[in-house]
Motif scaffolding. Sequence first.
Motif, PDB file in Angstrom:
ATOM      1  N   ALA A  96       0.853  -1.186   0.000  1.00 29.10           N
ATOM      2  CA  ALA A  96       0.000   0.000   0.000  1.00 29.10           C
ATOM      3  C   ALA A  96       0.889   1.236   0.000  1.00 29.10           C
ATOM      4  O   ALA A  96       2.032   1.185   0.450  1.00 29.10           O
ATOM      5  CB  ALA A  96      -0.915   0.007   1.217  1.00 29.10           C
ATOM      6  N   MET A  97       0.335   2.334  -0.505  1.00 23.95           N
ATOM      7  CA  MET A  97       1.133   3.561  -0.545  1.00 23.95           C
ATOM      8  C   MET A  97       0.221   4.773  -0.591  1.00 23.95           C
ATOM      9  O   MET A  97      -0.969   4.671  -0.908  1.00 23.95           O
ATOM     10  CB  MET A  97       2.055   3.576  -1.759  1.00 23.95           C
ATOM     11  N   LEU A  98       0.816   5.897  -0.283  1.00 24.06           N
ATOM     12  CA  LEU A  98       0.189   7.201  -0.482  1.00 24.06           C
ATOM     13  C   LEU A  98       1.304   8.228  -0.556  1.00 24.06           C
ATOM     14  O   LEU A  98       2.428   7.978  -0.123  1.00 24.06           O
ATOM     15  CB  LEU A  98      -0.814   7.533   0.628  1.00 24.06           C
ATOM     16  N   PHE A  99       0.987   9.358  -1.142  1.00 23.94           N
ATOM     17  CA  PHE A  99       1.915  10.479  -1.167  1.00 23.94           C
ATOM     18  C   PHE A  99       1.369  11.552  -0.240  1.00 23.94           C
ATOM     19  O   PHE A  99       0.172  11.843  -0.256  1.00 23.94           O
ATOM     20  CB  PHE A  99       2.052  11.056  -2.584  1.00 23.94           C
ATOM     21  N   ALA A 100       2.237  12.152   0.568  1.00 22.48           N
ATOM     22  CA  ALA A 100       1.902  13.308   1.399  1.00 22.48           C
ATOM     23  C   ALA A 100       2.532  14.514   0.702  1.00 22.48           C
ATOM     24  O   ALA A 100       3.749  14.648   0.660  1.00 22.48           O
ATOM     25  CB  ALA A 100       2.447  13.135   2.809  1.00 22.48           C
ATOM     26  N   VAL A 101       1.686  15.365   0.137  1.00 20.62           N
ATOM     27  CA  VAL A 101       2.138  16.489  -0.684  1.00 20.62           C
ATOM     28  C   VAL A 101       1.912  17.791   0.088  1.00 20.62           C
ATOM     29  O   VAL A 101       0.818  18.022   0.613  1.00 20.62           O
ATOM     30  CB  VAL A 101       1.362  16.534  -2.018  1.00 20.62           C
ATOM     31  N   ASP A 102       2.935  18.639   0.136  1.00 18.32           N
ATOM     32  CA  ASP A 102       2.784  19.937   0.788  1.00 18.32           C
ATOM     33  C   ASP A 102       1.673  20.730   0.118  1.00 18.32           C
ATOM     34  O   ASP A 102       1.587  20.779  -1.113  1.00 18.32           O
ATOM     35  CB  ASP A 102       4.077  20.749   0.692  1.00 18.32           C
ATOM     36  N   CYS A 103       0.834  21.358   0.933  1.00 18.54           N
ATOM     37  CA  CYS A 103      -0.255  22.191   0.414  1.00 18.54           C
ATOM     38  C   CYS A 103      -0.626  23.226   1.459  1.00 18.54           C
ATOM     39  O   CYS A 103      -0.062  23.249   2.555  1.00 18.54           O
ATOM     40  CB  CYS A 103      -1.462  21.336   0.036  1.00 18.54           C
ATOM     41  N   ASN A 104      -1.576  24.047   1.105  1.00 19.28           N
ATOM     42  CA  ASN A 104      -2.149  25.010   2.034  1.00 19.28           C
ATOM     43  C   ASN A 104      -3.665  24.910   1.976  1.00 19.28           C
ATOM     44  O   ASN A 104      -4.236  24.808   0.894  1.00 19.28           O
ATOM     45  CB  ASN A 104      -1.741  26.441   1.670  1.00 19.28           C
ATOM     46  N   LEU A 105      -4.296  24.940   3.150  1.00 17.07           N
ATOM     47  CA  LEU A 105      -5.735  25.105   3.276  1.00 17.07           C
ATOM     48  C   LEU A 105      -5.893  26.491   3.870  1.00 17.07           C
ATOM     49  O   LEU A 105      -5.460  26.725   5.001  1.00 17.07           O
ATOM     50  CB  LEU A 105      -6.344  24.059   4.201  1.00 17.07           C
ATOM     51  N   TYR A 106      -6.484  27.386   3.099  1.00 14.89           N
ATOM     52  CA  TYR A 106      -6.438  28.811   3.428  1.00 14.89           C
ATOM     53  C   TYR A 106      -4.966  29.159   3.568  1.00 14.89           C
ATOM     54  O   TYR A 106      -4.194  28.949   2.645  1.00 14.89           O
ATOM     55  CB  TYR A 106      -7.238  29.159   4.685  1.00 14.89           C
ATOM     56  N   LEU A 107      -4.545  29.614   4.733  1.00  7.40           N
ATOM     57  CA  LEU A 107      -3.138  29.975   4.935  1.00  7.40           C
ATOM     58  C   LEU A 107      -2.394  28.958   5.783  1.00  7.40           C
ATOM     59  O   LEU A 107      -1.237  29.162   6.121  1.00  7.40           O
ATOM     60  CB  LEU A 107      -3.050  31.362   5.583  1.00  7.40           C
ATOM     61  N   TYR A 108      -3.053  27.874   6.149  1.00  3.60           N
ATOM     62  CA  TYR A 108      -2.430  26.866   7.004  1.00  3.60           C
ATOM     63  C   TYR A 108      -1.692  25.821   6.173  1.00  3.60           C
ATOM     64  O   TYR A 108      -2.235  25.282   5.205  1.00  3.60           O
ATOM     65  CB  TYR A 108      -3.486  26.157   7.863  1.00  3.60           C
ATOM     66  N   GLN A 109      -0.469  25.509   6.586  1.00  2.00           N
ATOM     67  CA  GLN A 109       0.282  24.453   5.911  1.00  2.00           C
ATOM     68  C   GLN A 109      -0.330  23.104   6.272  1.00  2.00           C
ATOM     69  O   GLN A 109      -0.700  22.865   7.421  1.00  2.00           O
ATOM     70  CB  GLN A 109       1.749  24.492   6.322  1.00  2.00           C
ATOM     71  N   ALA A 110      -0.404  22.250   5.268  1.00  2.00           N
ATOM     72  CA  ALA A 110      -0.999  20.935   5.466  1.00  2.00           C
ATOM     73  C   ALA A 110      -0.307  19.931   4.549  1.00  2.00           C
ATOM     74  O   ALA A 110       0.569  20.290   3.761  1.00  2.00           O
ATOM     75  CB  ALA A 110      -2.497  20.994   5.159  1.00  2.00           C
ATOM     76  N   LYS A 111      -0.715  18.700   4.666  1.00  2.00           N
ATOM     77  CA  LYS A 111      -0.277  17.637   3.761  1.00  2.00           C
ATOM     78  C   LYS A 111      -1.514  17.096   3.051  1.00  2.00           C
ATOM     79  O   LYS A 111      -2.529  16.797   3.688  1.00  2.00           O
ATOM     80  CB  LYS A 111       0.405  16.493   4.515  1.00  2.00           C
ATOM     81  N   TYR A 112      -1.414  16.991   1.749  1.00  2.00           N
ATOM     82  CA  TYR A 112      -2.486  16.482   0.899  1.00  2.00           C
ATOM     83  C   TYR A 112      -2.194  15.019   0.595  1.00  2.00           C
ATOM     84  O   TYR A 112      -1.114  14.681   0.100  1.00  2.00           O
ATOM     85  CB  TYR A 112      -2.516  17.306  -0.384  1.00  2.00           C
ATOM     86  N   ILE A 113      -3.117  14.156   0.907  1.00  2.00           N
ATOM     87  CA  ILE A 113      -2.966  12.723   0.640  1.00  2.00           C
ATOM     88  C   ILE A 113      -3.350  12.466  -0.813  1.00  2.00           C
ATOM     89  O   ILE A 113      -4.466  12.785  -1.228  1.00  2.00           O
ATOM     90  CB  ILE A 113      -3.849  11.879   1.589  1.00  2.00           C
ATOM     91  N   TYR A 114      -2.426  11.882  -1.564  1.00  2.00           N
ATOM     92  CA  TYR A 114      -2.633  11.669  -3.000  1.00  2.00           C
ATOM     93  C   TYR A 114      -2.209  10.257  -3.382  1.00  2.00           C
ATOM     94  O   TYR A 114      -1.268   9.701  -2.812  1.00  2.00           O
ATOM     95  CB  TYR A 114      -1.799  12.696  -3.789  1.00  2.00           C
ATOM     96  N   ALA A 115      -2.909   9.690  -4.354  1.00  2.00           N
ATOM     97  CA  ALA A 115      -2.604   8.359  -4.909  1.00  2.00           C
ATOM     98  C   ALA A 115      -2.569   7.289  -3.814  1.00  2.00           C
ATOM     99  O   ALA A 115      -1.729   6.393  -3.830  1.00  2.00           O
ATOM    100  CB  ALA A 115      -1.309   8.378  -5.716  1.00  2.00           C
ATOM    101  N   ALA A 116      -3.488   7.380  -2.878  1.00  2.00           N
ATOM    102  CA  ALA A 116      -3.599   6.381  -1.813  1.00  2.00           C
ATOM    103  C   ALA A 116      -4.202   5.107  -2.402  1.00  2.00           C
ATOM    104  O   ALA A 116      -5.285   5.143  -2.983  1.00  2.00           O
ATOM    105  CB  ALA A 116      -4.467   6.911  -0.678  1.00  2.00           C
ATOM    106  N   CYS A 117      -3.476   4.005  -2.266  1.00  2.00           N
ATOM    107  CA  CYS A 117      -3.974   2.749  -2.836  1.00  2.00           C
ATOM    108  C   CYS A 117      -3.328   1.546  -2.159  1.00  2.00           C
ATOM    109  O   CYS A 117      -2.259   1.650  -1.574  1.00  2.00           O
ATOM    110  CB  CYS A 117      -3.733   2.706  -4.342  1.00  2.00           C
ATOM    111  N   THR A 118      -4.023   0.425  -2.283  1.00  2.00           N
ATOM    112  CA  THR A 118      -3.544  -0.849  -1.749  1.00  2.00           C
ATOM    113  C   THR A 118      -3.622  -1.884  -2.858  1.00  2.00           C
ATOM    114  O   THR A 118      -4.605  -1.932  -3.606  1.00  2.00           O
ATOM    115  CB  THR A 118      -4.423  -1.302  -0.558  1.00  2.00           C
TER     116      THR A 118
END
Length: 160
Positions: free
Chosen positions: A49-71
């Motif tokens: 299984a895998m996923l990517f944690a991609v740097d992003c912003n929600l409004y002005l807050y730094q976050a991680k975007y979960i992408y290509a999550a799969c098993t």
Amino acid sequence: MIRLYSDGQDVVRLWQEAFGDSEEEICYFLDNAQHAQLIAYYEGDELAAMLFAVDCNLYLYQAKYIYAACTAKKYRGKGYMSQLLDFCRRHYDLLCLIPAQDSLVEYYRLRGFTDFIDIEHLTFDETEEIQEYLLEGYQLTKPQVQYYNGVNDNGMFVFS
């Protein structure tokens, strides 16, 4: 076992099985996403299984975007994706994703992604082409970002 890296060919094989993209498309993402960390779950020596944690912003807050999550099909139902998401929740205060389809909204809600925000409030520091990868492929009735707020209940991340 969770690892923060993986062999590129393992990633291509699992990504193709899960999403059907071409090797060229996958390699383009892998070679050009500047702020994406692969988090992978291995069963022995095999990528399960895998996923990517991609740097992003929600409004002005730094976050991680979960992408290509799969098993991988043969490992589904063993809780490996839940373990990857637990790992992310332990290491990042603010996580978000866009479920690929309506049936996954409840799956992610049960794993702590209980809040929602309009997609227009999600931004990336990536090239336009990579941003297109990150924002395509979902088939939601009501497109929105689902997020996990792990800071606390004092309302530090309040978007509305």
